[in-house]
Design an enzyme around this catalytic site. Structure first.
Site, short mmCIF file in Angstrom:
data_model
loop_
_atom_site.label_atom_id
_atom_site.label_comp_id
_atom_site.label_asym_id
_atom_site.label_seq_id
_atom_site.Cartn_x
_atom_site.Cartn_y
_atom_site.Cartn_z
N TYR A 131 10.29 -34.38 -22.45
CA TYR A 131 8.85 -34.13 -22.35
C TYR A 131 8.31 -34.47 -20.97
CZ TYR A 131 8.12 -39.18 -22.71
OH TYR A 131 8.14 -40.51 -22.46
N ARG A 142 -3.72 -1.26 -6.50
CA ARG A 142 -2.96 -2.52 -6.43
C ARG A 142 -3.36 -3.39 -7.60
NH1 ARG A 142 -6.09 -4.74 -1.09
NH2 ARG A 142 -8.15 -4.28 -1.87
N LYS A 173 0.83 -1.20 0.00
CA LYS A 173 0.00 0.00 0.00
C LYS A 173 0.87 1.26 0.00
CE LYS A 173 -3.86 -0.51 2.44
NZ LYS A 173 -4.50 -0.76 3.75
N SER A 189 11.34 -43.34 -19.32
CA SER A 189 10.25 -42.51 -18.83
C SER A 189 10.26 -42.64 -17.31
CB SER A 189 8.92 -43.01 -19.40
OG SER A 189 7.88 -42.23 -18.86
N ARG A 200 -3.19 3.26 8.43
CA ARG A 200 -3.48 2.08 7.61
C ARG A 200 -2.29 1.12 7.65
NH1 ARG A 200 -4.74 4.75 1.84
NH2 ARG A 200 -6.07 2.90 1.60
N HIS A 232 -6.82 -41.45 -1.07
CA HIS A 232 -6.84 -42.29 -2.27
C HIS A 232 -7.84 -41.78 -3.29
CE1 HIS A 232 -8.25 -45.77 -4.64
NE2 HIS A 232 -6.95 -46.01 -4.73
N MET A 241 -4.46 -5.34 11.27
CA MET A 241 -5.30 -4.32 11.90
C MET A 241 -6.19 -3.57 10.91
SD MET A 241 -4.30 -0.98 14.03
CE MET A 241 -4.60 0.02 12.58
N GLY A 253 -6.63 -10.06 8.26
CA GLY A 253 -6.22 -10.53 9.58
C GLY A 253 -5.34 -9.50 10.27
N CYS A 281 6.29 -39.53 -16.47
CA CYS A 281 4.90 -39.88 -16.68
C CYS A 281 4.13 -40.01 -15.37
CB CYS A 281 4.78 -41.16 -17.49
SG CYS A 281 5.51 -42.58 -16.67
P1 ADP Z 1 -8.06 -2.02 3.48
O1 ADP Z 1 -6.69 -2.54 3.34
O2 ADP Z 1 -8.94 -2.82 4.37
O3 ADP Z 1 -8.67 -1.67 2.16
P2 ADP Z 1 -7.53 0.76 3.76
O4 ADP Z 1 -6.35 1.20 4.53
O5 ADP Z 1 -7.39 0.77 2.29
O6 ADP Z 1 -7.92 -0.67 4.29
O7 ADP Z 1 -8.73 1.69 4.22
C1 ADP Z 1 -10.04 1.34 4.45
C2 ADP Z 1 -10.98 2.36 3.85
O8 ADP Z 1 -10.71 3.67 4.36
C3 ADP Z 1 -10.85 2.47 2.36
O9 ADP Z 1 -12.12 2.63 1.79
C4 ADP Z 1 -10.02 3.69 2.16
O10 ADP Z 1 -10.28 4.28 0.92
C5 ADP Z 1 -10.47 4.59 3.30
N1 ADP Z 1 -9.41 5.52 3.69
C6 ADP Z 1 -8.17 5.19 4.10
N2 ADP Z 1 -7.44 6.29 4.32
C7 ADP Z 1 -8.24 7.34 4.04
C8 ADP Z 1 -8.05 8.75 4.06
N3 ADP Z 1 -6.88 9.30 4.40
N4 ADP Z 1 -9.09 9.54 3.72
C9 ADP Z 1 -10.27 8.98 3.36
N5 ADP Z 1 -10.52 7.68 3.32
C10 ADP Z 1 -9.51 6.84 3.66
MG MG Z 2 -7.96 -0.64 0.80
#
Ligand code: ADP
Ligand code: MG
Ligand code: MG
Length: 891
Positions: free
Chosen positions: A856, A336, A22, A768, A92, A452, A103, A101, A836
């Site tokens: 092959y 991404r 990210k 083979s 984030r 099996h 935060m 899984g 094979c």
């Molecule tokens: P995830 O990995 O679960 O997608 P994100 O970090 O991308 O988590 O964020 C979750 C949501 O919060 C997303 O919809 C993202 O666009 C929104 N978001 C994250 N940072 C900001 C920000 N600075 N301003 C507005 N929306 C945000």
């Molecule tokens: Mg996201």
């Protein structure tokens, strides 16, 4: 001093390991001038430093965070905690690989009792400000302070009821203020501290929480499952907030640059007007399709589409993009590489070549061979509703409908009458093979993905569900139950081996077919690859499938399956039970034309392509009735009808079965050892092959059979069997006047054969590698016992990295393969080599085969397209080689 914190303008997309996916992409987008709210990323190295100093942030990291925060304040003109113009940020998490899984994102950090007033003032919207504040308290308390959301929701619910509202929008600013007071009380009660008012304290607590989440249970389990190393650590992104919930000129959404399920080049996604962050995915309001944004915000829409194009061109792949619109201004929050179905992966790869975005080689590398599996099997038409009855492990893809049967013999009988049956068993054993062959699909209540049933079904390209424990089988009354539902013998069910679902009744299916793009991709793979791909096929139908899927020949045709046929088994048994040579020859004479017919069918299906036929391999008792069952019958007859001729027959049979009984059939009298002791059996098979080839030659097909002797361990065995084949060829030539060109080779599936491959090559035209038996004999595992009893534990405990029967053990078994190739070619440089085993259809094993110099690989017909792609990928990865053109071209 080490750099731990990077402003968005200091990074780029190449820094994923340091900044997480990210963070690296936020930096990249900032640098190419896209409207990304500014911020900074705390590196994965800081995460590791945090753990090294006993879960505290080292001072250097703290200092750098504060410095970057200053930078951010200058850039935005806003200040943390300043009521007149407060800076709010999101926190984030982001590791190298995207990881559920970890935060949850915290939005609106920096809000407190003072800044909320400022926001109310600035936006002229007190309701918005207090609503945001209470959301922030709830989110922060949940994720960082570990207070259960339940308490907050309950309080909100009570407040609404008390005020007589039915939904949140009815709440006023004053109402939210009241709720906020209540929320703060909850925090105080559960944490024994007041809700932190200092934005910097909030920030550092949140950073700690992200780092801690790297080692929470969910994250650890996810990493183990996906083989992600623990030492990578996670990064933290701190980004200034933008607001999609400031009114009807604001909004938020997610879009893919192409349709992730079909691959079509069209924007695909959703948005919500007047909403923030996760509202789109949360499902509280139903989002709108991205295409309608054009009508609501024309300017923003065209800017967004342009940005999507630009991102796709920049990253040269389909992107998954998050955006927010704040008062008519577009912001990009994430990009991404988008996840996609196999179908979409293929279409996108091929179209991107046509569009000039990537070249063919890259397109070939873009598609994961494993993904193709789902496209090569018959599947349930999604148009129809499916009501799931039970669910087990998706052991082998494909879908099937048929009558429920509980017994392999019955499956075989009904199957030979042309009925469609599904074999339902607690588990299957090698004794059930004939039933599995005859059934459309197999369901077991015990056993896992390597049981099996699973292995056999995958090999045959048949649908299979294993370990379906909720299904209780009652073999005696021939029925099974799932909860209250009873399914009787003969009832129709439909199963989906790709999802593990079992449904009542019949559901229409879609036949697999290769799309135009798929064919294109495979055509490119064939241009590129320097490794032959053949199929394992035992009958004309499988051979046709193999041909259709582009196999360059048959690498393994097992003749014993021809013996298993219901009509032939009595003759096979007569041959085995023969008292003397004449009786045996009589039975063999009956079998010969049947085998010949099979071979003709196979040759015809494969046209001029090479076919490797293996002479009889399994021990003879596999063709006789089960010893225990026979014993029961004999005992019964001894009591009820002691004088009958039937009893005499059964006793005779039992005697033979006892004679043939083995302590360890896998290592017993089988393979070429049969040919050595009963040369007439192999001679019959060889003749059947030559007669069939002679017939085809007369019809103008260029047939050149490759006759393969199984289980050779000593060169003398092969020497004798080779002589026998040559003699059969001579006889057929004399009788028919047709000279058949052929080769004689052997399977290398006993370690001794690999170790003495230089000697063996003197008698062989080809090798083979039978890596299934070679794995059994190298590890000293009998496959069924291993997979049924201990292999699963071995894999879970990481004693073995993988099931060596599914993925070739390169360092052990592979060493023998390498040695076999090397020694064999020392004696005979032109020696043709292939594999094979099931491994021939597994991408990593295919890569190994290429590196080891095999000519092959051969795999199940359904895996041929996958193998063609994997072979091309191996060639691209390791470069072409200088193996004789002529050897490759025949495959
Ligand atoms: P995830 O990995 O679960 O997608 P994100 O970090 O991308 O988590 O964020 C979750 C949501 O919060 C997303 O919809 C993202 O666009 C929104 N978001 C994250 N940072 C900001 C920000 N600075 N301003 C507005 N929306 C945000
Ligand atoms: Mg996201
Ligand atoms: Mg074998």
């Amino acid at each position: 001093m080490k750099k731990y914190v990077y402003l968005f303008n200091e990074g780029n997309s190449g820094m994923k390991e340091l900044l997480g996916g990210k963070g690296a992409n936020l930096a990249e987008m900032t640098n190419i001038g896209l409207p990304v709210p500014f911020g900074f990323t705390i590196s994965t190295e800081a995460c590791n430093a945090y753990y090294e100093s006993g879960k505290t942030l080292p001072n250097e990291v703290m200092d750098q965070v504060l410095e970057s925060l200053n930078n951010l304040q200058q850039k935005t003109g806003k200040t943390f905690g300043d009521p007149s113009n407060p800076l709010l940020v999101s926190v984030r998490s982001g590791s190298v690989f995207s990881m559920p899984g970890m935060m949850d994102t915290i939005l609106n950090l920096g809000m407190n009792d003072e800044t909320v007033e400022g926001i109310a003032e600035l936006t002229q919207n007190a309701r918005f400000a207090y609503d945001s504040y209470r959301r922030f308290i709830q989110m922060f308390s949940d994720v960082v302070l570990d207070v259960d959301v339940y308490y907050f929701e309950q309080l909100l619910e009570e407040t609404r009821e008390q005020k007589g509202y039915s939904s949140d929008p009815e709440m006023t600013a004053e109402d939210w203020k009241e709720v906020i007071e209540g929320y703060k009380g909850i925090v105080k009660k559960h944490t024994r501290k007041s809700f932190p008012q200092d934005p910097k304290e909030q920030l550092f607590l949140a950073i700690d929480a992200v780092f801690n989440s790297w080692n929470n249970q969910r994250a650890i389990v996810y990493r183990r499952l996906n083989k992600i190393p623990d030492h990578l650590g996670t990064a933290v992104n701190i980004q200034s907030m933008v607001f999609g919930n400031m009114g009807n000129d604001s909004g938020t959404g997610v879009a893919f640059t192409r349709d992730p399920s079909t691959g079509e080049k069209t924007l695909y996604g959703e948005y919500l007007i007047n909403a923030q962050g996760e509202d789109v995915v949360a499902g509280i309001r139903t989002p709108q399709h991205i295409s309608t944004l054009k009508n609501e915000m024309q300017e923003v829409f065209s800017q967004f589409s342009e940005t999507c194009d630009r991102l796709e061109q920049h990253y040269r792949d389909m992107q998954d993009i998050e955006f927010t619109v704040e008062r008519g201004k577009l912001f990009i929050l994430q990009t991404r590489t988008g996840k996609r179905t196999a179908q979409a992966a293929i279409r996108i790869a091929v179209e991107m070549v046509t569009e000039g975005i990537i070249d063919k080689k890259e397109a070939l590398l873009r598609v994961d061979p494993d993904q193709l599996n789902q496209l090569l099997h018959r599947r349930i038409d999604d148009k129809y509703e499916r009501k799931q009855l039970a669910k087990g492990l998706p052991a082998s893809p494909g879908a099937a409908t048929g009558q429920v049967v509980f017994d392999a013999d019955e499956a075989e009988v009904l199957g030979s009458e042309g009925k469609k049956v599904i074999l339902v068993r607690p588990e299957t054993t090698p004794d059930d093979i004939h039933g599995i062959i005859a059934a459309q699909a197999v369901v077991t209540t015990r056993g896992g993905m390597t049981s099996h049933a699973a292995v056999v079904a995958r090999g045959m390209g048949k649908a299979c569900i294993c370990g379906c424990e909720s299904l209780k089988i009652d073999l005696r009354s021939k029925q099974f139950s799932v909860g209250d539902t009873l399914v009787k013998h003969g009832d129709i069910i439909t199963i989906d081996g790709a999802s593990g679902e079992i449904m009542l009744g019949e559901i229409p299916m879609i036949e697999p077919e290769l799309s135009a793009e798929f064919k294109q991709l495979l055509a490119w793979a064939d241009e590129e690859r320097d490794l032959g791909v053949r199929a394992n096929a035992d009958n004309p139908e499988d051979s046709k499938k193999a041909f259709e899927f582009g196999a360059g020949g048959i690498g393994l045709c097992r003749t014993e399956h021809m013996f298993m046929d219901a009509k032939r088994i009595p003759i096979v048994q007569a041959m085995i039970l023969a008292e003397n040579y004449e009786e045996r020859i009589t039975a063999l004479d009956q079998l010969l034309p049947m085998q010949q017919e099979d071979f003709e069918g196979i040759f015809e299906a494969m046209q001029d392509l090479p076919v490797t036929i293996r002479l009889l391999d399994p021990p003879l008792h596999e063709f006789l009735p089960d010893k225990e069952e026979l014993l029961v019958e004999v005992t019964k007859l001894q009591i009820t009808d002691p004088q009958s001729s039937q009893l005499k027959e059964k006793e005779q049979l039992l005697k033979k079965v006892r004679q043939l009984d083995e302590f360890n059939p896998m290592l017993g009298h089988r393979g070429c050892r049969l040919g050595m002791i009963h040369p007439e059996i192999y001679a019959m098979q060889a003749k059947a092959i030559f007669y069939a080839a002679a017939q085809m030659l007369k019809k103008g097909l260029q047939i050149k059979p490759e006759i393969m002797i199984p289980l050779v361990g000593h060169v003398n065995e092969l020497r004798d069997m080779r002589k026998l084949v040559i003699e059969a060829g001579r006889q057929v030539k004399e009788e028919t006047g047709v000279e058949v060109a052929y080769t004689v080779g052997t399977m290398i599936e006993i370690p001794r054969a690999a170790l003495t491959a230089d000697q063996i090559a003197g008698e062989a035209d080809f090798f083979s590698f039978g890596t299934n038996d070679l794995t059994q004999t190298t590890f000293g595992f009998s496959r069924d016992d291993a997979e049924g009893k201990f292999l699963q534990t071995y894999i879970e405990d990481k004693i073995l990295p993988e099931n060596p029967f599914a993925v070739l053990d390169q360092e052990g078994v592979g060493l023998l393969v390498e040695m076999g190739v090397k020694l064999g070619r020392q004696t005979k440089p032109e020696l043709k080599t292939g594999i094979c085993g099931e491994h021939g259809g597994e991408k990593d094993s295919i890569d190994f085969c290429y590196r080891t110099g095999l000519d092959y690989v051969s795999c199940s017909p359904y895996r041929v397209p996958l193998a063609r792609l994997a072979a091309a990928q191996a060639t691209i990865r390791h470069g072409k080689r200088n193996r004789e053109e002529s050897i490759i071209s025949v495959m």
